[in-house]
Structures are given as structure tokens and as C-alpha cells.
Design a protein around this motif. Sequence first.
Motif, PDB file in Angstrom:
ATOM      1  N   UNK A 126       0.830  -1.202   0.000  1.00 37.86           N
ATOM      2  CA  UNK A 126       0.000   0.000   0.000  1.00 37.86           C
ATOM      3  C   UNK A 126       0.867   1.255   0.000  1.00 37.86           C
ATOM      4  N   UNK A 127       2.102   1.152   0.507  1.00 43.97           N
ATOM      5  CA  UNK A 127       2.992   2.308   0.569  1.00 43.97           C
ATOM      6  C   UNK A 127       3.286   2.874  -0.812  1.00 43.97           C
ATOM      7  N   UNK A 128       3.287   2.026  -1.842  1.00 39.16           N
ATOM      8  CA  UNK A 128       3.537   2.547  -3.191  1.00 39.16           C
ATOM      9  C   UNK A 128       2.316   2.417  -4.107  1.00 39.16           C
ATOM     10  N   UNK A 129       1.494   1.398  -3.926  1.00 36.96           N
ATOM     11  CA  UNK A 129       0.346   1.256  -4.818  1.00 36.96           C
ATOM     12  C   UNK A 129      -0.698   2.337  -4.576  1.00 36.96           C
ATOM     13  N   UNK A 130      -0.858   2.767  -3.324  1.00 40.89           N
ATOM     14  CA  UNK A 130      -1.844   3.803  -3.033  1.00 40.89           C
ATOM     15  C   UNK A 130      -1.494   5.138  -3.668  1.00 40.89           C
ATOM     16  N   UNK A 131      -0.217   5.327  -4.018  1.00 38.06           N
ATOM     17  CA  UNK A 131       0.210   6.600  -4.616  1.00 38.06           C
ATOM     18  C   UNK A 131       0.174   6.580  -6.138  1.00 38.06           C
ATOM     19  N   UNK A 132      -0.076   5.422  -6.723  1.00 37.88           N
ATOM     20  CA  UNK A 132      -0.022   5.304  -8.179  1.00 37.88           C
ATOM     21  C   UNK A 132      -1.185   6.026  -8.848  1.00 37.88           C
ATOM     22  N   UNK A 133      -0.895   6.680  -9.959  1.00 42.06           N
ATOM     23  CA  UNK A 133      -1.964   7.201 -10.809  1.00 42.06           C
ATOM     24  C   UNK A 133      -2.200   6.201 -11.931  1.00 42.06           C
ATOM     25  N   UNK A 134      -3.406   6.117 -12.382  1.00 42.77           N
ATOM     26  CA  UNK A 134      -3.758   5.106 -13.377  1.00 42.77           C
ATOM     27  C   UNK A 134      -2.999   5.321 -14.688  1.00 42.77           C
ATOM     28  N   UNK A 135      -2.928   6.553 -15.124  1.00 44.57           N
ATOM     29  CA  UNK A 135      -2.229   6.846 -16.377  1.00 44.57           C
ATOM     30  C   UNK A 135      -0.752   6.487 -16.255  1.00 44.57           C
ATOM     31  N   UNK A 136      -0.141   6.797 -15.113  1.00 45.32           N
ATOM     32  CA  UNK A 136       1.273   6.464 -14.904  1.00 45.32           C
ATOM     33  C   UNK A 136       1.478   4.960 -14.977  1.00 45.32           C
ATOM     34  N   UNK A 137       0.567   4.192 -14.362  1.00 39.66           N
ATOM     35  CA  UNK A 137       0.690   2.743 -14.383  1.00 39.66           C
ATOM     36  C   UNK A 137       0.563   2.197 -15.803  1.00 39.66           C
ATOM     37  N   UNK A 138      -0.380   2.733 -16.573  1.00 43.96           N
ATOM     38  CA  UNK A 138      -0.558   2.265 -17.946  1.00 43.96           C
ATOM     39  C   UNK A 138       0.681   2.536 -18.795  1.00 43.96           C
ATOM     40  N   UNK A 139       1.238   3.747 -18.679  1.00 49.15           N
ATOM     41  CA  UNK A 139       2.374   4.125 -19.517  1.00 49.15           C
ATOM     42  C   UNK A 139       3.661   3.422 -19.092  1.00 49.15           C
ATOM     43  N   UNK A 140       3.862   3.311 -17.779  1.00 43.37           N
ATOM     44  CA  UNK A 140       5.135   2.796 -17.274  1.00 43.37           C
ATOM     45  C   UNK A 140       5.170   1.268 -17.229  1.00 43.37           C
ATOM     46  N   UNK A 141       4.034   0.661 -16.916  1.00 41.64           N
ATOM     47  CA  UNK A 141       4.004  -0.781 -16.691  1.00 41.64           C
ATOM     48  C   UNK A 141       3.124  -1.515 -17.701  1.00 41.64           C
TER      49      UNK A 141
END
Length: 413
Positions: A126-141
Motif C-alpha cells: 500500500x505504501x507505493x500502490x496507493x500513490x499510483x496514478x492510473x495513467x502512470x501505471x498504464x504508460x510505465x508498466x
Amino acid sequence: MPKSEFLQEAEARGFIFQCTDIDALDAALMAGPVAGYIGFDPTADSLHVGSLIQIMMLRLLQKHGHRPVALMGGGTARIGDPSFREEARQLMTGETIAANLRGIEGCLRQFLTFEGETGARLANNADWLDRLSYIELLRDVGVHFSVNRMLAFDSVRSRLEREQGLTFLEFNYSILQSYDFRELNRSLGVTLQMGGSDQWGNIVSGIDLVRRTDQKQVFGLTTPLLTTASGAKMGKSARGAVWLSAARLPVFEYWQFWRNVEDADVGRFLRLFTDLPLAECDRLAALEGAGINEAKKVLATEVTALCHGRAAAEKAAETARRTFEGGESPAALPTATIPADLLAAGLPAFRLFVESGLAASNGEARRLIRGGGARINDVVVQDESLMVTPADLTDGAIKLSSGRKHHLLVRPA
């Protein structure tokens, strides 16, 4: 044959099912301390015996000078791992997840040392997943994941083949678990992910993500999914899950679970779930006749000592000896409660076994009694309709026995 002590012992004890590149992992383990992690989803406030093989893997890693990392799934718990489940998990509130995390941490601290150079580390995604933005996750991962490949995972395909569907929420779980591996590699230098064989697809996806984005080699290692010799799922008993927390399951019942394992499982369980030397495990497993029962007592005591401490394990063993060999009915036996008004009106013996949980149905209770396997206060029940009343209470309880191995005290409440 591996050269590193960790892989040598893990292989000898039966922990290894699959490994992505065992020779390269072996070389890394020989070169210096390796940090390896296993994830634990907080679906309850305690882990159970089904998680024990993973905990023992972390313990073995620590034993050989490497650093275990236990990843608490505080973030992914909001989705739920769909692996080989027949339906979606019920979503939990933040308060429930937090309470479950505390309980699971307590279980892990019973087995792992958190101090010193190889002290275990706790992490919470949760320390890192709670800070993720959806667009960032799509582009980066997301760009590195093939939907075709994800659909081929056994855990996904099994759900789709049963025509039970898979929500988009659950479908994202593999991506988030891969992100976890990369985050732990970057922040804690973790280069090894371990888990059950049902996690193979998720583990391989994480390895691929780290390779594609960070150009690093990391490793995956899985353990076999355990069943008993008769094919039953590991970690389940007639009365439900075998919890590692004493608040969930009395220590005596935990000891009894291991004492009552099938003969064919004794050697395997000694190797997987105790710290006894392999030669001693083999010696005990080779015993026959009455000797195998002594081996089961050693298994029960050693496994319980790891989970609850040596003193509690020895007390449980002594309670069992007095109860089953000395004819006593100590208060340390597991207990069940039934409504006082039921007993006050008189309860047929077969119903008492059902109400207490020693039988799953009226039919099962009747068959138990007809077969001569039911006892009340150490007396064999001859009549399934025998009326049990408050007059049968001794020190406020009635002792019930199903066969020679299952005993409990029933108290009115």
C-alpha cells in the motif's frame, strides 16, 4: 546439484517445484546475501497452515544468511488475488485490512527474526500502490504486458473455462504484483520472489517487467501446492482452517492437528515444517506400528514449538498424554459452547455431537454412534437418542469424543 546451502537444503526438504534459472540463482546465492520475498494477502487476521510452507521458506532463507522480506498486501488486498479461485473475493474495508495486517505480522514474528544483519523486513505494498496514478501505471508498466499472455496463465484460464468470469479489477492483480517485485528490487535490493506454484505466472511477469524496464536479472522460485496423502487440501480440518494464531485456534488443537496427520505424510511434514536435521526426519519417518505414533508426537511438538514456543508445545503434548493415555479430562481440551436452554430441555446424543461441531450432520452423528465411535464423558454411547441433560455436566462441562483422536469439552452458555 546446487552449491549454495540454501538451495541444497530447500531441495532436500522438498521445497522446490520450479525455478526460473536455478544455476544463475545458485551463483548469486554463493556470491553473497540475497534478499528474497514472499507476499501475504491479509484476507483474515491470522495466517493458517496453508501459508506455512511459504513461511518456512523465508525461515530457511534466513537460516543460511540471506534476508527474508515479507510483503504485506495492504494495497492488493483491495482487489484480491484471483488465482485458482472459483469466484471473486469480497472486497474489504480499510479498517478490516489494517486489523488483518496486524494479525498477520504477529504470525510472521513467531517464525522469523527481525533483528541483526539478516533480520527479516516487513513491507506493505500500500505504501507505493496507493500513490499510483492510473495513467502512470498504464504508460510505465501496462505497455510491457501482453493480454494474450495474461489470458494463458493457468490461474486466469481456469476461471474463464468455468464460465465464472473474471472482473477487470482482478485481471489487474498480476500487473500490480509485478510492480511490487520491481519496487522491492529498487528499494530493498530484492532479487528473488518465492511463492506457491499457483503464483508462477505472476512471478514470471514480475521478472520480465524488471528485465524490460531496469535491465536487471531477478529470479523466481515456487514451492509445490500441498495436499495430504489422501488428497485433502492442506490447512483444513473437520472444524475449519488450522490457524497459526492462538487467538483463533487453541494451541492444544494446533498440536492435535499435527498429531493426527496421516501416516504417509509424517516424513514429508517433518522435512517441510520442522527444523529437525534431515537424518532425524528420515529416521522418524521409517518407524512402523506404534513407532509412527511416536513420530507424529514429535512432529506435533516440533511444529507447535516453532509457532507458539517450546513451553506451549510441551504443555500441549503433556495435556494430550494425560487425556488420551491417562484418562483425564483437563480444562486444556478444546471447548465448544451450546445454548444453555437446549441442554436444559434435554438434547439427544446425536444432536449434541452436531451442535458441538464434532459431527457435520445428523446423519454423520448417527453413523458415528452406531459404529461405536462416540463417547460422552468417556462412556461409549449405545443409543443415538440418549437424552443428555445438565445432570451430565462435570465441572460445568461435558466431554465428547469422536473416535480416539477427537475430543472436546462442551459448555452451556
